[in-house]
Design a protein around this motif. Structure first.
Motif, short mmCIF file in Angstrom:
data_model
loop_
_atom_site.label_atom_id
_atom_site.label_comp_id
_atom_site.label_asym_id
_atom_site.label_seq_id
_atom_site.Cartn_x
_atom_site.Cartn_y
_atom_site.Cartn_z
N ASP A 284 0.82 -1.22 0.00
CA ASP A 284 0.00 0.00 0.00
C ASP A 284 0.85 1.26 0.00
OD1 ASP A 284 -2.21 -1.63 0.08
OD2 ASP A 284 -2.82 -1.10 2.12
N SER A 285 1.89 1.25 0.80
CA SER A 285 2.70 2.47 0.97
C SER A 285 3.60 2.76 -0.21
CB SER A 285 3.55 2.35 2.25
OG SER A 285 4.44 1.25 2.15
N THR A 286 3.78 1.78 -1.10
CA THR A 286 4.70 1.98 -2.23
C THR A 286 4.01 1.87 -3.59
OG1 THR A 286 5.29 -0.39 -2.23
CG2 THR A 286 6.65 1.09 -0.90
N GLU A 287 2.71 1.67 -3.62
CA GLU A 287 2.02 1.38 -4.87
C GLU A 287 2.19 2.49 -5.91
OE1 GLU A 287 -1.84 -0.97 -5.44
OE2 GLU A 287 -2.53 1.12 -5.51
N VAL A 288 2.21 3.74 -5.49
CA VAL A 288 2.31 4.85 -6.45
C VAL A 288 3.66 5.55 -6.41
CG1 VAL A 288 -0.18 5.26 -6.38
CG2 VAL A 288 1.32 6.54 -4.84
N SER A 289 4.58 5.06 -5.58
CA SER A 289 5.84 5.78 -5.38
C SER A 289 6.69 5.83 -6.65
CB SER A 289 6.64 5.16 -4.23
OG SER A 289 6.87 3.78 -4.45
N GLY A 290 6.76 4.73 -7.41
CA GLY A 290 7.55 4.74 -8.64
C GLY A 290 6.95 5.67 -9.68
N PHE A 291 5.63 5.68 -9.78
CA PHE A 291 4.97 6.60 -10.71
C PHE A 291 5.26 8.05 -10.34
CE2 PHE A 291 1.18 9.36 -10.96
CZ PHE A 291 1.17 9.58 -12.33
N LEU A 292 5.16 8.37 -9.07
CA LEU A 292 5.40 9.75 -8.66
C LEU A 292 6.84 10.17 -8.93
CD1 LEU A 292 3.39 9.87 -5.30
CD2 LEU A 292 2.75 10.87 -7.50
N ARG A 293 7.78 9.30 -8.63
CA ARG A 293 9.19 9.65 -8.89
C ARG A 293 9.43 9.92 -10.37
NH1 ARG A 293 10.26 5.42 -5.20
NH2 ARG A 293 10.65 4.00 -6.95
N GLY A 294 8.80 9.14 -11.23
CA GLY A 294 9.07 9.26 -12.65
C GLY A 294 8.31 10.37 -13.35
N ILE A 295 7.04 10.60 -12.95
CA ILE A 295 6.18 11.51 -13.70
C ILE A 295 5.86 12.78 -12.92
CG2 ILE A 295 3.98 11.74 -14.92
CD1 ILE A 295 5.94 9.78 -16.20
N LEU A 296 5.71 12.69 -11.62
CA LEU A 296 5.41 13.86 -10.78
C LEU A 296 6.47 13.99 -9.69
CD1 LEU A 296 1.53 13.42 -10.35
CD2 LEU A 296 2.72 14.83 -12.03
N PRO A 297 7.70 14.27 -10.06
CA PRO A 297 8.81 14.22 -9.09
C PRO A 297 8.73 15.24 -7.97
CG PRO A 297 9.53 15.19 -11.16
CD PRO A 297 8.16 14.64 -11.41
N GLY A 298 7.91 16.26 -8.12
CA GLY A 298 7.78 17.26 -7.07
C GLY A 298 6.79 16.90 -5.99
N VAL A 299 6.08 15.78 -6.16
CA VAL A 299 5.10 15.35 -5.16
C VAL A 299 5.82 14.52 -4.10
CG1 VAL A 299 3.01 13.98 -4.77
CG2 VAL A 299 3.21 15.42 -6.82
N GLY A 300 5.50 14.80 -2.83
CA GLY A 300 6.25 14.20 -1.74
C GLY A 300 5.62 12.95 -1.14
N ALA A 301 5.93 12.75 0.13
CA ALA A 301 5.57 11.52 0.82
C ALA A 301 4.07 11.41 1.06
CB ALA A 301 6.30 11.46 2.16
N SER A 302 3.62 10.17 1.25
CA SER A 302 2.23 9.90 1.55
C SER A 302 1.86 10.46 2.92
CB SER A 302 1.96 8.40 1.51
OG SER A 302 0.65 8.11 1.93
N LEU A 303 0.73 11.13 2.99
CA LEU A 303 0.24 11.68 4.25
C LEU A 303 -0.83 10.78 4.87
CD1 LEU A 303 -0.14 15.36 3.01
CD2 LEU A 303 1.70 14.45 4.44
N ARG A 304 -1.64 10.17 4.05
CA ARG A 304 -2.71 9.29 4.51
C ARG A 304 -3.29 8.56 3.30
NH1 ARG A 304 -7.65 12.46 3.76
NH2 ARG A 304 -7.04 14.53 3.01
N GLY A 305 -4.13 7.58 3.56
CA GLY A 305 -4.74 6.84 2.46
C GLY A 305 -6.05 6.24 2.88
N ALA A 306 -6.74 5.62 1.93
CA ALA A 306 -8.02 4.97 2.20
C ALA A 306 -8.20 3.81 1.22
CB ALA A 306 -9.18 5.97 2.06
N ALA A 307 -9.11 2.93 1.56
CA ALA A 307 -9.42 1.78 0.71
C ALA A 307 -10.84 1.90 0.19
CB ALA A 307 -9.27 0.48 1.49
N CYS A 308 -11.05 1.41 -1.04
CA CYS A 308 -12.39 1.34 -1.61
C CYS A 308 -12.50 0.02 -2.36
CB CYS A 308 -12.67 2.53 -2.52
SG CYS A 308 -11.72 2.55 -4.06
N THR A 309 -13.55 -0.14 -3.14
CA THR A 309 -13.77 -1.39 -3.85
C THR A 309 -14.21 -1.12 -5.27
OG1 THR A 309 -14.66 -2.18 -1.74
CG2 THR A 309 -14.80 -3.67 -3.61
#
Length: 377
Positions: A284-309
């Motif tokens: 959960d904590s790393t699912e979008v980290s590679g995308f952010l580093r590559g495409i939105l490098p100015g976006v920082g660490a996760s602050l919170r999250g939620a689950a849906c279906t």
């Protein structure tokens, strides 16, 4: 009492159907296991993208344009904030089917969109590291919906229009008769209707077990984002497909928090209890980290999250049909994680079904006949 329409599941589609049917003068009963808007289905998390140049195929465009008109109408009628015209950027490698479909939608329906090179994307939004050879389709008239506001507005307007609402009471069965349909609720009551809409979301197979719909646990998260990523600075909502066909989506930052999620992947589940909160899976904590580093490098660490279906269909297209054994029962399911933007129009379609009127958009693409599935009540 005999109702003209009983709606089973009053989330996004069901709430819209309840309102449009009640507004048309029909006697409507809306049933939901929770008290919508709520967080036990698929409409929570504050925001949903609405895009018009549709990467899933141009057949969706007439439906989404009707949905957009209805969302705008809902905002006026409810005096509620529903839609932000923040724009939407679709981005993918040149030649990817997703971006080719978006371009085709733009051309076929003369949508007011801009097709941009990677360099033009970087120049317009310096926070987006679009690789050379990628293509962007920017939709300035699209944006995002405030999902919980929208469902809440439909619920309130439906009640004002005379809809009876039975919330906190799940439906447990459907009984078929010659001219009427009975919906049984957990308290043992039987509610009679001339027409029934089943829009029960993730757990629709409890009522219609033959549907080829599989629930998937999904997550999304908010990340620190300062400078250039805010809506007031012109940053849009976005959908990005990577070369490996993984797909990510997100929204302009609000109060320096940018919401982002991955559309594909997720964990198959069978019960609501298996939809564990954000953080219960290591990925959960790393699912979008590679995308952010590559495409939105100015976006920082996760602050919170939620689950849906998501309620996934095999081809990720919607399922909209009636039971062959009882054409008075309509079901709308398999929205596959991209259905909320269409909920207003799908709800209107269900209201037309209840009133015996034709809906103005062709929905034949979504019939069950495309699957090799034996339908039975």
């Amino acid at each position: 009492m005999t109702y003209d329409l009983i709606v089973v599941g009053s989330g996004s589609v069901g709430a819209a159907a309840s309102f449009y049917a009640a507004k048309a003068g029909l006697k409507v009963l809306a049933i939901d296991s929770g008290h919508p808007p709520h967080d036990i289905g698929s409409h929570h998390g504050s925001t949903r993208i609405i895009r018009h140049a549709y990467g899933e195929g141009s057949d969706y465009v007439p439906l989404v344009l009707r949905a957009q008109a209805l969302w705008d109408e809902l905002a006026r009628e409810s005096q509620t904030e529903i839609f932000h015209r923040a724009g939407v950027l679709n981005l993918a490698p040149d030649g990817a089917g997703f971006i080719a479909n978006a371009v085709a939608s733009t051309q076929k329906y003369a949508l007011p969109c801009q097709v941009l090179s990677a360099a033009e994307v970087r120049a317009k939004w310096p926070g987006v590291a679009a690789p050379d050879g990628w293509v962007g389709v920017y939709e300035p008239q699209a944006g995002y919906l405030l999902s919980e506001n929208a469902v809440g507005a439909y619920v309130q307007l439906a009640e004002k229009a005379g809809c009876t609402q039975l919330f906190g009471q799940p439906a447990t069965g459907i009984k078929h008769a010659a001219e009427l349909v009975e919906v049984v609720t957990a308290d043992g009551q039987r509610h009679r209707g001339r027409k029934v809409l089943i829009s029960a979301g993730t757990w629709v197979k409890k009522l219609l077990p033959f549907l080829p719909v599989n629930p998937v646990r999904k997550i999304f998260s908010w990340h620190r984002a300062e400078g250039g990523y805010r809506e007031e600075e012109g940053f849009p909502a976005f959908v990005v497909q990577l070369p490996d066909k993984t797909q990510y989506y997100g929204f302009p930052a609000i109060a320096n928090e940018l919401k982002v999620g991955r559309h594909d992947a997720g964990q198959p589940i069978e019960t609501h209890e298996q939809r564990l909160p954000f953080g219960e899976f290591a990925e959960d904590s790393t699912e979008v980290s590679g995308f952010l580093r590559g495409i939105l490098p100015g976006v920082g660490a996760s602050l919170r999250g939620a689950a849906c279906t998501y309620d996934m269909s095999p081809d990720e297209d919607f399922i909209v049909d009636t039971l062959p054994e009882n054409r008075n029962v309509m079901f709308i399911s398999g929205l596959s994680g991209h259905g909320f933007k269409f909920a207003s129009a799908l709800g209107e379609a269900a209201a037309c079904f209840a009133a015996g009127k034709e809906f103005g958009v062709d929905l034949s693409r979504f019939r069950m006949s495309r699957f090799a599935v034996k339908m039975r009540p």
